[in-house]
Design a protein around this motif. Sequence first.
Motif, short mmCIF file in Angstrom:
data_model
loop_
_atom_site.label_atom_id
_atom_site.label_comp_id
_atom_site.label_asym_id
_atom_site.label_seq_id
_atom_site.Cartn_x
_atom_site.Cartn_y
_atom_site.Cartn_z
N LEU A 184 24.80 -35.92 -27.27
CA LEU A 184 23.38 -35.88 -26.91
C LEU A 184 23.21 -35.64 -25.41
CD1 LEU A 184 20.82 -38.68 -27.92
CD2 LEU A 184 20.82 -37.64 -25.68
N GLN A 185 23.91 -36.44 -24.62
CA GLN A 185 23.72 -36.35 -23.18
C GLN A 185 24.36 -35.10 -22.59
OE1 GLN A 185 21.53 -38.05 -22.17
NE2 GLN A 185 21.49 -40.01 -23.25
N ARG A 186 25.45 -34.63 -23.19
CA ARG A 186 26.03 -33.37 -22.74
C ARG A 186 25.03 -32.24 -22.92
NH1 ARG A 186 26.68 -28.70 -25.51
NH2 ARG A 186 27.69 -29.76 -27.23
N MET A 187 24.33 -32.25 -24.07
CA MET A 187 23.36 -31.20 -24.34
C MET A 187 22.08 -31.38 -23.51
SD MET A 187 23.83 -31.04 -28.49
CE MET A 187 22.59 -29.78 -28.80
N LYS A 188 21.54 -32.58 -23.51
CA LYS A 188 20.24 -32.81 -22.88
C LYS A 188 20.30 -32.72 -21.36
CE LYS A 188 16.46 -36.15 -22.52
NZ LYS A 188 15.93 -37.47 -22.90
N THR A 189 21.36 -33.26 -20.77
CA THR A 189 21.46 -33.33 -19.31
C THR A 189 22.59 -32.46 -18.77
OG1 THR A 189 20.62 -35.60 -19.35
CG2 THR A 189 21.77 -34.89 -17.35
N GLY A 190 23.75 -32.54 -19.41
CA GLY A 190 24.94 -31.92 -18.86
C GLY A 190 24.93 -30.41 -18.85
N ASP A 191 24.33 -29.78 -19.86
CA ASP A 191 24.40 -28.32 -19.93
C ASP A 191 23.62 -27.66 -18.79
OD1 ASP A 191 26.08 -28.41 -22.06
OD2 ASP A 191 24.66 -27.68 -23.54
N MET A 192 22.49 -28.21 -18.40
CA MET A 192 21.75 -27.63 -17.27
C MET A 192 22.46 -27.93 -15.95
SD MET A 192 19.29 -25.61 -17.94
CE MET A 192 18.70 -25.49 -16.24
N ILE A 193 23.12 -29.07 -15.84
CA ILE A 193 23.94 -29.33 -14.65
C ILE A 193 25.09 -28.35 -14.60
CG2 ILE A 193 25.56 -31.00 -13.66
CD1 ILE A 193 23.58 -33.20 -14.33
N ALA A 194 25.70 -28.06 -15.75
CA ALA A 194 26.79 -27.10 -15.80
C ALA A 194 26.31 -25.71 -15.39
CB ALA A 194 27.40 -27.07 -17.19
N PHE A 195 25.14 -25.29 -15.88
CA PHE A 195 24.61 -23.99 -15.47
C PHE A 195 24.34 -23.97 -13.98
CE2 PHE A 195 20.78 -21.33 -14.67
CZ PHE A 195 21.43 -20.10 -14.75
N SER A 196 23.82 -25.06 -13.44
CA SER A 196 23.56 -25.12 -12.00
C SER A 196 24.83 -24.88 -11.20
CB SER A 196 22.97 -26.49 -11.64
OG SER A 196 21.76 -26.73 -12.34
N CYS A 197 25.94 -25.45 -11.66
CA CYS A 197 27.21 -25.29 -10.96
C CYS A 197 27.81 -23.90 -11.17
CB CYS A 197 28.21 -26.35 -11.43
SG CYS A 197 27.81 -28.02 -10.89
N GLU A 198 27.59 -23.32 -12.32
CA GLU A 198 28.21 -22.04 -12.65
C GLU A 198 27.39 -20.84 -12.15
OE1 GLU A 198 30.29 -19.80 -16.47
OE2 GLU A 198 28.82 -21.38 -16.81
N ALA A 199 26.11 -21.05 -11.90
CA ALA A 199 25.24 -19.92 -11.55
C ALA A 199 25.73 -19.19 -10.30
CB ALA A 199 23.81 -20.40 -11.35
N GLY A 200 26.17 -19.93 -9.30
CA GLY A 200 26.68 -19.30 -8.09
C GLY A 200 27.92 -18.48 -8.36
N ALA A 201 28.77 -18.96 -9.26
CA ALA A 201 29.97 -18.20 -9.63
C ALA A 201 29.59 -16.91 -10.36
CB ALA A 201 30.88 -19.06 -10.49
N ILE A 202 28.54 -16.99 -11.18
CA ILE A 202 28.05 -15.77 -11.86
C ILE A 202 27.54 -14.78 -10.83
CG2 ILE A 202 26.30 -14.85 -13.43
CD1 ILE A 202 26.47 -17.51 -14.97
N GLN A 203 26.73 -15.25 -9.89
CA GLN A 203 26.20 -14.37 -8.85
C GLN A 203 27.31 -13.76 -8.00
OE1 GLN A 203 23.22 -17.38 -7.38
NE2 GLN A 203 21.99 -15.54 -7.09
N GLY A 204 28.35 -14.55 -7.74
CA GLY A 204 29.46 -14.08 -6.92
C GLY A 204 30.52 -13.34 -7.68
N LYS A 205 30.31 -13.12 -8.99
CA LYS A 205 31.28 -12.43 -9.84
C LYS A 205 32.67 -13.05 -9.71
CE LYS A 205 28.77 -8.02 -9.71
NZ LYS A 205 28.86 -6.55 -9.51
N ALA A 206 32.71 -14.37 -9.77
CA ALA A 206 33.96 -15.10 -9.57
C ALA A 206 34.90 -14.92 -10.76
CB ALA A 206 33.66 -16.59 -9.37
N ALA A 207 36.19 -15.13 -10.50
CA ALA A 207 37.21 -15.06 -11.54
C ALA A 207 37.08 -16.24 -12.50
CB ALA A 207 38.59 -15.03 -10.91
#
Length: 302
Positions: A184-207
């Motif tokens: 529940l908490q991974r979906m409700k809270t954790g997934d948007m936190i994960a996107f927040s952390c990964e978004a910069g890597a997406i923008q930077g075309k990281a490996a």
Amino acid sequence: MLDELLQGRDLEQALQAVGAAVDATLDRLLPPAPGLEAPVVDAMRYAALGSGKRLRPFLAVTSASLFGVGRIPALRVAAAIEMIHAYSLVHDDLPAMDDSELRRGRPTVHRAFDEATAILAGDGLLTRAFGVLAGPETHSDPAVRCELVQAAAEAAGSQGMVGGQMIDLIAEKQTLDIGAITRLQRMKTGDMIAFSCEAGAIQGKAAAEPRHALKAYAHDLGLAFQIVDDLLDAEGSEAETGKSVGQDAQRGKATFVSILGIERARAQAAMLSDQAVRHLDAFDDKADLLRDVARFVLTRRS
């Protein structure tokens, strides 16, 4: 450059600097409306501007700095993430959900305006967020913008935050075990936190490897964050947290605290924080602010 917001600052200073920059970006992206639609725009601005920890935008900006992302693109993504987060709080507070009267130290949107306007304000924030992510100012490469939109949709939708909220409502009527609460908490809270952390890597075309490290960090950070949220609901006050407390116990809802007890829950949060920090080893001292965030979540009072 993002370095102007982050370098040479401790965590509190960096949070304030990024928060001010995100607020300025939100102000530009959500301008007041002069027409009959003005009330819903006012409610959107009320929900998104002027308060809150801005933790998710901070994670987005700090992670983006690891990959050389520019200031304007990073802040646009951070603002979009805050819009999605604000929408979720507006809807979470509605009478049909948590029926909360206080959020971020102020009356909730449906109290400050009305229930119908609050629903529309949440809808408006969510759709505006995707418009921002899809805009050419966010990235010059359309494929990157599409990946941002897709990742945000997955994190915010029925396989992420919305699905987690559904399970949270079910938890008020049936008892969930620790595995279900964790999901529940991974979906409700954790997934948007994960996107927040990964978004910069997406923008930077990281490996793949640094992206995986950030996702692992975010997974543990998100769970630690939610355990502390449960502890604050059990032990905190409205004056400290800026929102209603004690609601989980009143509804008889299973949480990390109700299942583990206060001391075991606190120890679990500390273990997850330490684990999150270890995932950042590959980034050396460039990720020190992210390490500080993992420690900050253990001591936060709001």
